[in-house]
Design a protein around this motif. Structure first.
Motif, short mmCIF file in Angstrom:
data_model
loop_
_atom_site.label_atom_id
_atom_site.label_comp_id
_atom_site.label_asym_id
_atom_site.label_seq_id
_atom_site.Cartn_x
_atom_site.Cartn_y
_atom_site.Cartn_z
N ALA A 37 0.83 -1.21 0.00
CA ALA A 37 0.00 0.00 0.00
C ALA A 37 0.86 1.26 0.00
O ALA A 37 0.56 2.24 -0.69
N ALA A 38 1.95 1.25 0.76
CA ALA A 38 2.83 2.42 0.86
C ALA A 38 3.60 2.68 -0.43
O ALA A 38 3.92 3.82 -0.75
N THR A 39 3.87 1.62 -1.18
CA THR A 39 4.66 1.78 -2.40
C THR A 39 3.83 1.86 -3.66
O THR A 39 4.34 2.21 -4.71
N GLY A 40 2.55 1.52 -3.55
CA GLY A 40 1.70 1.56 -4.72
C GLY A 40 1.86 0.35 -5.62
O GLY A 40 1.46 0.38 -6.78
N LEU A 41 2.49 -0.70 -5.10
CA LEU A 41 2.68 -1.94 -5.85
C LEU A 41 1.92 -3.07 -5.18
O LEU A 41 1.61 -2.98 -4.00
N PRO A 42 1.67 -4.14 -5.92
CA PRO A 42 1.11 -5.33 -5.25
C PRO A 42 2.07 -5.77 -4.15
O PRO A 42 3.30 -5.67 -4.31
N ALA A 43 1.54 -6.25 -3.04
CA ALA A 43 2.36 -6.59 -1.87
C ALA A 43 3.50 -7.56 -2.23
O ALA A 43 4.65 -7.34 -1.85
N ALA A 44 3.19 -8.61 -2.97
CA ALA A 44 4.22 -9.60 -3.31
C ALA A 44 5.34 -8.99 -4.14
O ALA A 44 6.53 -9.27 -3.91
N GLU A 45 4.99 -8.13 -5.08
CA GLU A 45 5.99 -7.49 -5.93
C GLU A 45 6.87 -6.53 -5.13
O GLU A 45 8.10 -6.51 -5.27
N ALA A 46 6.26 -5.72 -4.26
CA ALA A 46 7.02 -4.77 -3.45
C ALA A 46 7.98 -5.49 -2.50
O ALA A 46 9.15 -5.13 -2.40
N VAL A 47 7.48 -6.50 -1.81
CA VAL A 47 8.32 -7.24 -0.87
C VAL A 47 9.45 -7.95 -1.61
O VAL A 47 10.60 -7.95 -1.17
N SER A 48 9.14 -8.54 -2.75
CA SER A 48 10.16 -9.23 -3.54
C SER A 48 11.26 -8.26 -3.96
O SER A 48 12.45 -8.57 -3.87
N GLY A 58 16.87 -3.68 -14.29
CA GLY A 58 15.59 -3.01 -14.06
C GLY A 58 15.30 -2.74 -12.60
O GLY A 58 14.39 -1.98 -12.28
N ASP A 59 16.07 -3.34 -11.69
CA ASP A 59 15.83 -3.13 -10.26
C ASP A 59 16.05 -1.68 -9.86
O ASP A 59 15.28 -1.13 -9.07
N VAL A 60 17.10 -1.06 -10.38
CA VAL A 60 17.40 0.32 -9.99
C VAL A 60 16.25 1.24 -10.40
O VAL A 60 15.78 2.05 -9.61
N THR A 61 15.78 1.07 -11.61
CA THR A 61 14.66 1.90 -12.08
C THR A 61 13.42 1.67 -11.23
O THR A 61 12.75 2.63 -10.83
N ALA A 62 13.13 0.42 -10.93
CA ALA A 62 11.95 0.11 -10.12
C ALA A 62 12.09 0.69 -8.71
O ALA A 62 11.14 1.25 -8.16
N LEU A 63 13.28 0.58 -8.13
CA LEU A 63 13.51 1.11 -6.79
C LEU A 63 13.45 2.64 -6.79
O LEU A 63 12.92 3.25 -5.86
N GLN A 64 13.99 3.28 -7.83
CA GLN A 64 13.92 4.74 -7.91
C GLN A 64 12.48 5.20 -8.04
O GLN A 64 12.09 6.19 -7.42
N THR A 65 11.70 4.47 -8.80
CA THR A 65 10.28 4.80 -8.94
C THR A 65 9.59 4.63 -7.60
O THR A 65 8.79 5.48 -7.18
N MET A 66 9.92 3.54 -6.91
CA MET A 66 9.32 3.28 -5.60
C MET A 66 9.71 4.37 -4.61
O MET A 66 8.90 4.81 -3.80
N ALA A 67 10.94 4.84 -4.69
CA ALA A 67 11.44 5.81 -3.73
C ALA A 67 10.91 7.22 -3.97
O ALA A 67 10.61 7.94 -3.02
N GLY A 68 10.80 7.63 -5.21
CA GLY A 68 10.47 9.03 -5.40
C GLY A 68 9.55 9.34 -6.54
O GLY A 68 9.15 10.48 -6.71
#
Length: 84
Positions: A37-48, A58-68
């Motif tokens: 909920a905090a990241t705006g992603l499905p729980a399994a995807e965010a935790v993974s 692609g992890d860096v891009t996904a994490l940057q999107t998640m962060a800001g």
């Protein structure tokens, strides 16, 4: 010889993992559903993404999107930016 670009991406991913996880823990957000909920992603995807030990393209891009990015974790964007 290691690829400097890949090494830079790996270091950025590690720093982003740490920044996001620290921020979420400081906010008391530890349950997978709450992380999702905090990241705006499905729980399994965010935790993974946050617990993955094997770096993937692609992890860096996904994490940057998640962060800001839009819908990202509030308060992480500035502190999580890495690089020059």
């Amino acid at each position: 010889m290691r690829d400097p670009t890949r090494q830079t991406d790996r270091l950025m991913a590690i720093r982003l993992h740490y920044s996001i996880n620290t921020h979420l823990e400081d906010q008391g957000i530890t349950a997978p559903t709450a992380i999702g909920a905090a990241t705006g992603l499905p729980a399994a995807e965010a935790v993974s993404l946050l617990t993955r030990r094997q770096w993937r393209a692609g992890d860096v891009t996904a994490l940057q999107t998640m962060a800001g990015g839009g819908g990202g974790v509030r308060g992480v964007g500035r502190g999580a930016r890495v690089g020059r």
